[in-house]
Each structure stands twice: as C-alpha cells, then as structure tokens.
Design a protein around this motif. Structure first.
Motif, PDB file in Angstrom:
ATOM      1  N   GLY B 149       0.810  -1.225   0.000  1.00  0.00           N
ATOM      2  CA  GLY B 149       0.000   0.000   0.000  1.00  0.00           C
ATOM      3  C   GLY B 149       0.842   1.274   0.000  1.00  0.00           C
ATOM      4  N   MET B 150       1.972   1.264  -0.691  1.00  0.00           N
ATOM      5  CA  MET B 150       2.899   2.403  -0.658  1.00  0.00           C
ATOM      6  C   MET B 150       2.305   3.639  -1.339  1.00  0.00           C
ATOM      7  N   THR B 151       2.357   4.771  -0.657  1.00  0.00           N
ATOM      8  CA  THR B 151       1.813   6.013  -1.219  1.00  0.00           C
ATOM      9  C   THR B 151       2.923   6.984  -1.630  1.00  0.00           C
ATOM     10  N   ASP B 152       4.177   6.579  -1.413  1.00  0.00           N
ATOM     11  CA  ASP B 152       5.307   7.450  -1.797  1.00  0.00           C
ATOM     12  C   ASP B 152       6.265   6.727  -2.746  1.00  0.00           C
ATOM     13  N   ALA B 153       5.804   5.613  -3.337  1.00  0.00           N
ATOM     14  CA  ALA B 153       6.688   4.836  -4.214  1.00  0.00           C
ATOM     15  C   ALA B 153       5.975   4.445  -5.495  1.00  0.00           C
ATOM     16  N   GLY B 154       6.772   4.256  -6.549  1.00  0.00           N
ATOM     17  CA  GLY B 154       6.252   3.776  -7.826  1.00  0.00           C
ATOM     18  C   GLY B 154       7.059   2.586  -8.292  1.00  0.00           C
ATOM     19  N   ALA B 155       6.623   1.997  -9.422  1.00  0.00           N
ATOM     20  CA  ALA B 155       7.333   0.863  -9.991  1.00  0.00           C
ATOM     21  C   ALA B 155       7.378   1.048 -11.497  1.00  0.00           C
ATOM     22  N   ILE B 156       8.405   0.499 -12.131  1.00  0.00           N
ATOM     23  CA  ILE B 156       8.485   0.522 -13.594  1.00  0.00           C
ATOM     24  C   ILE B 156       8.221  -0.894 -14.099  1.00  0.00           C
ATOM     25  N   ALA B 157       7.188  -1.021 -14.941  1.00  0.00           N
ATOM     26  CA  ALA B 157       6.805  -2.351 -15.439  1.00  0.00           C
ATOM     27  C   ALA B 157       5.876  -2.206 -16.637  1.00  0.00           C
ATOM     28  N   SER B 158       5.365  -3.355 -17.113  1.00  0.00           N
ATOM     29  CA  SER B 158       4.450  -3.387 -18.259  1.00  0.00           C
ATOM     30  C   SER B 158       3.056  -2.896 -17.863  1.00  0.00           C
TER      31      SER B 158
END
Lengths: 287, 287
Positions: B149-158
C-alpha cells in the motif's frame, strides 16, 4: 610477447576487480612482471583508464570456456578506440583459502563470487557444514576474510589472492571442471608506429568487427574472404546492432598478420562486402 | 499462429517471472488468450515444467534488441529435448506505475529490475527526487508496491502488470530507446505428428544447433548449405562447447520450412558437413 615486455617498466596496467583477481594474473603475463597493477571497479572504468591516459594498458577478459563471451567487453571494444595488442589464456584454478592457522574443520562459511561458488559444487557438496556465502569478488572475499581476521570462514579465489593478502591455501584446485579457461586481451591506445606485432607473422591473430548488408547470404560472402584464402577463423561472435532490430554486428578472429598478403587481401575483400569494418588489433596468438 | 491456438483452452503455459512479466504478454500471444499462465522463478524450472509434463507449453525470451541473446536459454534449448513451436516479438514498453490516487509528485522511490531502471535513465534523470531502487522483477515491483500500500513509491513495469495488480499508470512509455524488442519462443514437447507448422510454408522459420569439424573453413562450408540454396539466415549465435576449450556450438535460424525441398536439402547437406546437428523447431515466423 618479447615486444610487449620491452620498456614496460613501471607501466600502469588496469583490470577489473581486486588485487589477486584472475585478471591480474593475466595482466602480469601480458603486461610484464614489472607492470604496476591498477584494480578498478568496472569494465567501463578499465577502458576509460586507457582512453584518458591514466593507464598505459588494460587487461580484460573476453571469453570463458564454460560461460562464453563477456558481451559487455565486446560492446566496449566497439565504443572505445583501443587496440588489442596481446591475448593470453589463464586456467581458472579455484582454491579454498583462509587465515593462517585456520583448519578446514574450523570453517562454517565460505565466501566467493557466485560464479566461483557455482564452479566448486563437488567440493561444497562434500563439505555440507560450510555455508556458501555469495560475495562481490573472488579476491575481494580473501581480502575481507583476512581484514576481519575470521577464524571460522574461508574464501574461494586464485593462489595469487592468497599470496597478496598473506592467507593460506587449505585445498588447491577445488573446481569441478578443469577445462575452465579465460581468454584475456591486452589493450592499448592505437599508435601508428606500434600497431603491428613484431613476432613471427605466422603466429599472429587479427580481430575485426563488421556489419553485413541486410541481404540473404551476406555473412556467408563475408566469411568467404577468409575461407577462400585458407585463413583459419578461430571465433565469431554476434551482437545486436543498436537502432536496427534483428540486425547484428559480427566480431571475428582469424589466424593471420595484417602485413601478410593473404590477410591484407582478405581484409580488403571484407571491406568491399561489409557495410562497416574495423580492425580491432593484430597480436601474437596465445599458446 | 492459428494452428497453435486451436484446442488450447485451459493449456498451462509457464514463463519466468511474476504475473504481468513481459514473458506473460508473449505467453498470451503465443499460447492463446485462454491459456493458463504459470509463473515460475527460474528459466530452468520453466524448461522442466514442460519436460516433466506439468505444463503443456512454455514461453522463454531468447534475445533482446538492446541486450543481445539470453545465453542461459540457448544452453537450456540444447539440454532439454523440447521443440520450438512459435516465436513472437514483444516491444518492451516501460511505464511508471503506482497505487491509484498516488501522484507523480508524491513519489520519492521507484522500484524495478536493474535492467528496466537502466532503460529509463532519461525519465529518471528528469525526476531526480525519485530514488532508483533495484528490485528482483519488474512486475514483482508493482505487486510489492500494491501489497504494501505504498503512497510514496512507484514501480516501472508493463501495462499488463498495472492491470493485474489493480495499479494506475502515471506515465506511459518512459523507456529511452523505443527500438527495444524481445523475441520469445513457444516450447512444447516434440511430438511426431505435431512437429510441423500448418501455416504458409513460405513464412516459416527453422532453428538448428550444430558443431563443426575443427578445421579451417568449417563454418563457411556449413553456411554454404543455406547460401547456395538462397535460404535467408536470420540469426547465428555461438556458444562454448563444454569440454572442448575454444570450440563452439552454433545456433542458426533460417527462413524455411522443413518440408520444402530447399530446406530439406540444406539440412541434409548441413548434416553431412557438421559433426552434430539437431533441428530445434520449425514454426511460423513472427510479423
């Protein structure tokens, strides 16, 4: 080899890894025993160290008989304008190394690079109480075991690493497969008057990189430049061509000296057939 | 492709990585939309899942236009007796993905596989407050950001990963180089009556692996089997031959169907010239 060693006293020769790495063994063979070893963290920094004049030469691994080519270094050969000036084959012998006084039965943890751990499975399986602990570098694991004064840990690395860090070899040659060799290149700045090895012309190797026209049979025709002149191709490696999906660069080594007529004609013929051609170096063949 | 999709309902298709991996996109294209995706941790387990009958098919990446061949999978193709039954090219599009409601300005950390982070340097450099955090998998980083449930993080993906884990795409197509494609193979158990694609013979590709006699000109003569019949070779890859230092295996793809006379004759000719030859598969060519 005699040419390479002339007047090399104090020459700085860079390589990737810690002091005692297999690359340093190659650097000693190729750069002369009086060369000053310069360990650097990455292959890119090794290439840069010669390109920017901080080192006179560099030694890089290019292929291993178990793992195949080191593709990063093939890519760097194209990106940097350095000349291949020598090659050598180093047999990769792994040893169990520890602090003097430590016995095999004291050891509960063994540090090394994951590739080295993976090449000693026989030994590790027969010593199940030793936990396999991946580390960033083979020689670096000996350095760490010694610096920390560990009495319950060992490292897997070269005999040179044991010597450099004052450690003891507990068991020699624990690698599973003895047909484990790495081929290294000696790189220098290309210089007009020094680009041709003075050794016996018959025992030289030449390395080139080229791209082919995108038509059927193009690679076959390029190889004909060597086959039709009975020149022995010893290696071919393909790498993707940036910006042209599903087209390739070819790195090719053949036995021959750029000053021999057959080799010179083959290179002229290849230049005619290829889209791009660069001679990466001409150097005495190892063995 | 129509043949592969016939009667494939409920077929289990394995791939390496988490749900939402680029391999799953390829698995959907090659295995049919009704295939059941089976994510597995390693390439070896993917090959094993078909060899031991736990899955009906597998999808593996074999080469990428920026990084080159996936050599582990070339080695597995030789070790396991599976047949290549299809290929596809997937364009690798990286997206910045986050929990719904999270905005780009909230993000201080971006998770992804190191290769993906390295392919989005332009975007990352223009967003310096986002810390680059290496993670074991692209799709796995979306899964983790959502599960925690991270509100300060992102991810790089498809985009598929965003969809599967109920995440939002904050920015589409943030990769530096759009000529970023991965080629995937569909693998199945070889079966006598199903080893030949029913598609148009003219649009088929055949993959083989062979070793050459250790004499000058041996590879050139092997390639003549294709060039002299105007068969278009699309890829050649060399890998070290275990136990024979500085000798190589060659993996070769050419446009042709094993039932066409030219291809059949070329394979007979190659068998005559090569020390070892195995046909890895004949399948409809992608695009």
């Amino acid at each position: 080899m005699s040419r390479v060693k002339q007047g090399t006293a104090g020459r700085r020769v860079s390589f990737q890894g810690e002091l005692g790495a297999f690359s340093q063994i190659a650097a000693r063979e190729l750069g002369g025993s009086d060369a000053i070893p310069v360990p650097l963290p990455t292959f890119q920094e090794v290439f840069e160290s010669v390109a920017n004049g901080k080192c006179e030469a560099a030694v890089i691994p290019i292929e291993n008989t178990l793992h195949g080519s080191i593709h990063d270094n093939y890519d760097h050969l194209l990106r940097f304008d350095l000349a291949i000036r020598g090659e050598t084959f180093v047999r990769i012998v792994h040893n169990l190394i520890a602090k003097p006084g430590v016995r095999l039965r004291d050891i509960v943890r063994i540090y090394s690079h994951p590739v080295a751990l993976n090449q000693c499975l026989h030994f590790l399986d027969s010593n199940p109480k030793c936990e396999r602990t991946p580390f960033y570098d083979t020689a670096g694991s000996v350095k760490m075991v010694m610096e920390e004064g560990m009495t319950d840990a060992g490292a897997i690395a070269s005999a040179a690493a044991a010597e450099i860090y004052g450690a003891t070899i507990l068991k020699k040659s624990i690698e599973d497969d003895r047909a484990n060799y790495t081929r290294f290149f000696l790189l220098e700045l290309p210089r007009k008057n020094r680009n041709k090895p003075a050794g016996a012309v018959s025992k030289c190797k030449t390395s080139v990189v080229f791209t082919v026209k995108n038509v059927p049979g193009a690679l076959f025709r390029c190889l004909s430049a060597f086959a039709l002149r009975d020149l022995n191709m010893t290696k071919i490696e393909s790498r993707p061509l940036r910006g042209k999906p599903w087209e390739y660069l070819f790195y090719l080594d053949f036995m021959g000296h750029v000053d021999e007529p057959a080799s010179r004609n083959a290179l002229n013929h290849l230049a005619e057939l290829a889209d791009m051609l660069r001679v990466l170096g001409c150097y005495p063949a190892a063995r």
